[in-house]
Design an enzyme around this catalytic site. Structure first.
Site, PDB file in Angstrom:
ATOM      1  N   TYR A  53       0.690  -1.467   0.045  1.00 27.96           N
ATOM      2  CA  TYR A  53       0.075   0.121   0.123  1.00 27.96           C
ATOM      3  C   TYR A  53       0.894   1.325  -0.117  1.00 27.96           C
ATOM      4  O   TYR A  53       0.249   2.385  -0.451  1.00 27.96           O
ATOM      5  CB  TYR A  53      -0.815   0.073   1.375  1.00 27.96           C
ATOM      6  CG  TYR A  53      -1.875  -1.153   1.248  1.00 27.96           C
ATOM      7  CD1 TYR A  53      -2.096  -1.945   0.299  1.00 27.96           C
ATOM      8  CD2 TYR A  53      -2.658  -1.342   2.493  1.00 27.96           C
ATOM      9  CE1 TYR A  53      -3.311  -3.045   0.463  1.00 27.96           C
ATOM     10  CE2 TYR A  53      -3.447  -2.094   2.720  1.00 27.96           C
ATOM     11  CZ  TYR A  53      -3.734  -3.130   1.736  1.00 27.96           C
ATOM     12  OH  TYR A  53      -4.783  -4.138   1.878  1.00 27.96           O
ATOM     13  N   LYS A  78       1.519  -6.719   5.558  1.00 25.01           N
ATOM     14  CA  LYS A  78       1.370  -7.913   4.654  1.00 25.01           C
ATOM     15  C   LYS A  78       2.532  -7.837   3.722  1.00 25.01           C
ATOM     16  O   LYS A  78       2.976  -6.645   3.420  1.00 25.01           O
ATOM     17  CB  LYS A  78       0.165  -7.788   3.671  1.00 25.01           C
ATOM     18  CG  LYS A  78      -1.444  -7.825   4.266  1.00 25.01           C
ATOM     19  CD  LYS A  78      -2.468  -7.443   3.454  1.00 25.01           C
ATOM     20  CE  LYS A  78      -3.539  -6.894   3.984  1.00 25.01           C
ATOM     21  NZ  LYS A  78      -3.637  -5.567   4.443  1.00 25.01           N
ATOM     22  N   HIS A 111       0.748 -11.576   1.287  1.00 25.48           N
ATOM     23  CA  HIS A 111      -0.461 -10.832   0.700  1.00 25.48           C
ATOM     24  C   HIS A 111      -0.979 -11.544  -0.622  1.00 25.48           C
ATOM     25  O   HIS A 111      -2.296 -11.417  -0.765  1.00 25.48           O
ATOM     26  CB  HIS A 111       0.035  -9.472   0.162  1.00 25.48           C
ATOM     27  CG  HIS A 111      -0.784  -8.424  -0.043  1.00 25.48           C
ATOM     28  ND1 HIS A 111      -0.449  -7.068  -0.065  1.00 25.48           N
ATOM     29  CD2 HIS A 111      -2.121  -8.459  -0.279  1.00 25.48           C
ATOM     30  CE1 HIS A 111      -1.639  -6.281  -0.150  1.00 25.48           C
ATOM     31  NE2 HIS A 111      -2.653  -7.024  -0.202  1.00 25.48           N
TER      32      HIS A 111
END
Length: 283
Positions: A53, A78, A111
């Site tokens: 992210y 993750k 992830h």
């Protein structure tokens, strides 16, 4: 579940707050810091981020600025797709701790099971990553370990070498996209299901049946979705950067959906599209 800080209990006994604040697509910097601060002010104690992210640093800044005791918070990150394998995983974990400004994680997830860079040997890469996860877990640097976007065949492969079973599988679960086979497998193996994109990335707000339910219950469509997720036994991770909506998304404990409406929402097949196939993604 009667409050935002009520918890599910993972297979290893760790308590995890029943709703988490999602940060996918929240840009690093001022927006991410302010939205996480708003979430913490609204009562969230469970924050979900990821290396991919690109906003771990902002999450860490918000946590520090909040003044909330670290032990009261549940922080998840993750492992990003490029860092699979034993050595890379260990190094990537250290970077995450540094960015978040913490000395442990509450939950760390793989992830994606089959990134394009490891497509011809993903089983071996996941086995190495999971070995690193298990070491970090045993050393108490991670309180719980899990996976994301794994389907039964990926979990079966992981189980061939794993000494500790995953405690969580975070997958896309939203109205009309219920991934029944994955859900059934996880429940049979005592793996908690976390629901990312529980609002269907915004498409849900145009679905006529959801508009009717919002009118029936005098709640927002977002609140209906989050309540549905809880009643299905999932742990939803709603995301917003708007303070009023962040607060609104916590107000889901003063009503209950009829069982027929829970099924109606599940049966809205494809109303917000379907989850990506982890074996054909291009990242």
């Amino acid at each position: 579940m009667k409050a935002l800080t009520d918890c599910y209990t993972l297979a290893n006994g760790v308590k995890i707050p029943c709703i988490g604040f999602g940060t996918w697509q929240t840009p690093n910097g001022k927006v991410a810091v302010s939205s996480v601060l708003s979430a913490l002010e609204a009562g969230y104690r469970h924050i979900d981020t990821a290396q991919g992210y690109g906003n771990e640093e902002s999450v860490g800044i918000a946590v520090k600025q909040s003044g909330i005791d670290r032990k009261e918070l549940f922080l998840t990150s993750k492992l990003t797709n490029s860092e699979h394998g034993y050595e890379k995983t260990l190094a990537a974990f250290e970077t995450t701790l540094e960015k978040l400004g913490t000395d442990y994680l509450d939950l760390f997830l793989i992830h994606w099971p089959n990134p394009i860079a490891f497509r011809d040997h993903w089983q071996e890469a996941n086995a190495g990553t999971w070995k690193a996860f298990e070491e970090l877990y045993r050393s108490k640097r991670i309180r719980a370990i899990g996976i994301s976007n794994f389907r039964p065949r990926h979990m079966e492969e992981l189980s061939r070498t794993a000494e500790i079973a995953p405690m969580v599988n975070q997958i896309r679960l939203c109205p009309g996209d219920t991934q029944d086979e994955v859900v059934e497998y996880c429940r049979a193996h005592n793996i908690l299901l976390e629901a990312y994109s529980p609002l269907g990335v915004g498409k849900i707000f145009e679905v006529p049946e959801m508009k009717a339910l919002a009118e029936k219950y005098q709640k927002s469509i977002a609140q209906i979705c989050i309540r549905w997720s809880l009643q299905r036994g999932y742990l939803p991770l709603p995301k917003s950067v708007t303070p009023s909506r962040i607060r609104e998304n916590t107000q889901v404990f003063d009503f209950e959906l009829d069982s027929s409406d829970v099924q109606l929402i599940a049966d809205l097949k494809g109303c917000v599209g379907y989850s990506s196939d982890p074996d054909t993604t291009t990242f």
